[in-house]
Design a protein around this motif. Structure first.
Motif, PDB file in Angstrom:
ATOM      1  N   GLU A 156       1.073  -1.001   0.172  1.00  0.00           N
ATOM      2  CA  GLU A 156       0.083   0.147  -0.016  1.00  0.00           C
ATOM      3  C   GLU A 156       1.042   1.211  -0.310  1.00  0.00           C
ATOM      4  O   GLU A 156       1.902   1.251   0.421  1.00  0.00           O
ATOM      5  N   GLU A 167      -1.838   3.902  11.521  1.00  0.00           N
ATOM      6  CA  GLU A 167      -2.753   3.190  10.947  1.00  0.00           C
ATOM      7  C   GLU A 167      -2.357   1.920  10.605  1.00  0.00           C
ATOM      8  O   GLU A 167      -2.867   0.962  10.610  1.00  0.00           O
ATOM      9  N   MET A 168      -1.248   2.169   9.563  1.00  0.00           N
ATOM     10  CA  MET A 168      -0.598   0.861   9.032  1.00  0.00           C
ATOM     11  C   MET A 168      -0.237   0.030   9.834  1.00  0.00           C
ATOM     12  O   MET A 168      -0.120  -1.364   9.601  1.00  0.00           O
ATOM     13  N   ASP A 200      -1.174  -0.458  12.973  1.00  0.00           N
ATOM     14  CA  ASP A 200      -2.453  -1.351  13.440  1.00  0.00           C
ATOM     15  C   ASP A 200      -3.098  -2.214  12.741  1.00  0.00           C
ATOM     16  O   ASP A 200      -3.656  -3.242  13.134  1.00  0.00           O
ATOM     17  N   ARG A 201      -2.823  -2.080  11.433  1.00  0.00           N
ATOM     18  CA  ARG A 201      -3.384  -3.168  10.478  1.00  0.00           C
ATOM     19  C   ARG A 201      -2.263  -4.099  10.258  1.00  0.00           C
ATOM     20  O   ARG A 201      -2.140  -5.019   9.320  1.00  0.00           O
ATOM     21  N   ASP A 202      -1.123  -4.134  10.928  1.00  0.00           N
ATOM     22  CA  ASP A 202      -0.039  -5.262  10.950  1.00  0.00           C
ATOM     23  C   ASP A 202       0.814  -4.791   9.747  1.00  0.00           C
ATOM     24  O   ASP A 202       1.272  -6.033   9.133  1.00  0.00           O
ATOM     25  N   TYR A 203       0.984  -3.988   9.287  1.00  0.00           N
ATOM     26  CA  TYR A 203       1.701  -3.691   7.917  1.00  0.00           C
ATOM     27  C   TYR A 203       3.241  -2.903   8.340  1.00  0.00           C
ATOM     28  O   TYR A 203       3.113  -2.242   9.525  1.00  0.00           O
ATOM     29  N   ARG A 204       4.352  -3.147   7.643  1.00  0.00           N
ATOM     30  CA  ARG A 204       5.397  -2.464   7.978  1.00  0.00           C
ATOM     31  C   ARG A 204       5.875  -1.612   6.720  1.00  0.00           C
ATOM     32  O   ARG A 204       5.612  -2.017   5.483  1.00  0.00           O
ATOM     33  N   TRP A 206       4.116   0.496   2.219  1.00  0.00           N
ATOM     34  CA  TRP A 206       3.955  -0.617   3.334  1.00  0.00           C
ATOM     35  C   TRP A 206       3.686  -1.991   2.646  1.00  0.00           C
ATOM     36  O   TRP A 206       2.845  -2.211   1.720  1.00  0.00           O
ATOM     37  N   PRO A 224       2.459  -6.054   4.439  1.00  0.00           N
ATOM     38  CA  PRO A 224       2.125  -6.855   5.623  1.00  0.00           C
ATOM     39  C   PRO A 224       3.233  -7.454   6.124  1.00  0.00           C
ATOM     40  O   PRO A 224       4.064  -8.027   5.614  1.00  0.00           O
ATOM     41  N   LYS A 225       3.057  -7.471   7.539  1.00  0.00           N
ATOM     42  CA  LYS A 225       4.108  -8.082   8.163  1.00  0.00           C
ATOM     43  C   LYS A 225       3.975  -9.704   8.270  1.00  0.00           C
ATOM     44  O   LYS A 225       3.006 -10.026   7.971  1.00  0.00           O
TER      45      LYS A 225
END
Length: 202
Positions: A59, A75-76, A78-82, A101, A103-104
């Protein structure tokens, strides 16, 4: 992966970059790198897009003001993105941010920005001791002062990582050749000014 497809683009205006990004998204590509440069007074953007057989997703947002970036980073998270790529650039006398970003996948992350050269050195040493590797570094000027923004992720058991910064171009080529001979591959490069037009590499 053998079936991955890559598409690089460069020297795009903002409008052209947005159009290219929309077209790539429709074709199943996602942005993995964004870069800004300036030709005279005109901003130009470049990027790399990936179409992966492993359903790799990202994203991206760009043109973010300071507070907007902070909010979106939270926000990212919290959505588990890095964060995988950050670009800071100046437009109309203000600093703007572009970032990507993904996803982790269970890794721990650390992020800092607004670090001075001295702070970056101290934080980097602590991160290395704690088992993190530097994955993205951005050098940028705010009000004439050099700042660093950096993302670290936890080092896997089988990984080794090294980084260098504030090196001249000849030093960079020598360092890169030596590390390549030792089995390392380059994962990120940054070029920044340290004053009077002097360029350094990280």
């Amino acid at each position: 992966m053998p079936s991955d497809e890559w598409e690089p683009q460069r020297e795009l205006t903002v409008a052209e970059y947005k159009e290219e990004n929309e077209n790539f998204l429709k074709e199943g590509f996602v942005p993995v790198d964004i870069e800004e440069d300036r030709f005279g007074a005109t901003l130009r953007f470049g990027g790399v897009w990936l179409n992966s057989n492993e359903e790799f997703t990202t994203e991206m947002k760009f043109g973010m003001k300071d507070l907007m970036f902070s909010n979106f980073y939270g926000e990212m998270a919290d959505r588990d993105y890095r964060l995988i790529d950050l670009e800071a650039y100046e437009t109309n006398g203000k600093t703007r941010y572009a970032a990507i970003w993904k996803p982790k996948q269970g890794e721990k992350v650390r992020f800092c920005r607004g670090l001075s050269k001295e702070e970056f050195g101290r934080v980097s040493a602590l991160m290395e001791v704690d088992g993190f590797r530097l994955v993205d570094i951005e050098g940028y000027n705010v009000d004439g002062q050099l700042n660093f923004a950096c993302e670290w992720v936890s080092l896997d058991e089988k990984q080794l990582s090294q980084f260098a910064y504030r090196i001249m171009v000849d030093e960079y080529y020598q360092k890169n050749a030596a590390l390549a001979n030792d089995g390392y591959r380059l994962t990120d490069i940054e070029v920044y000014e340290i004053g009077r037009g002097e360029i350094c590499y990280a």
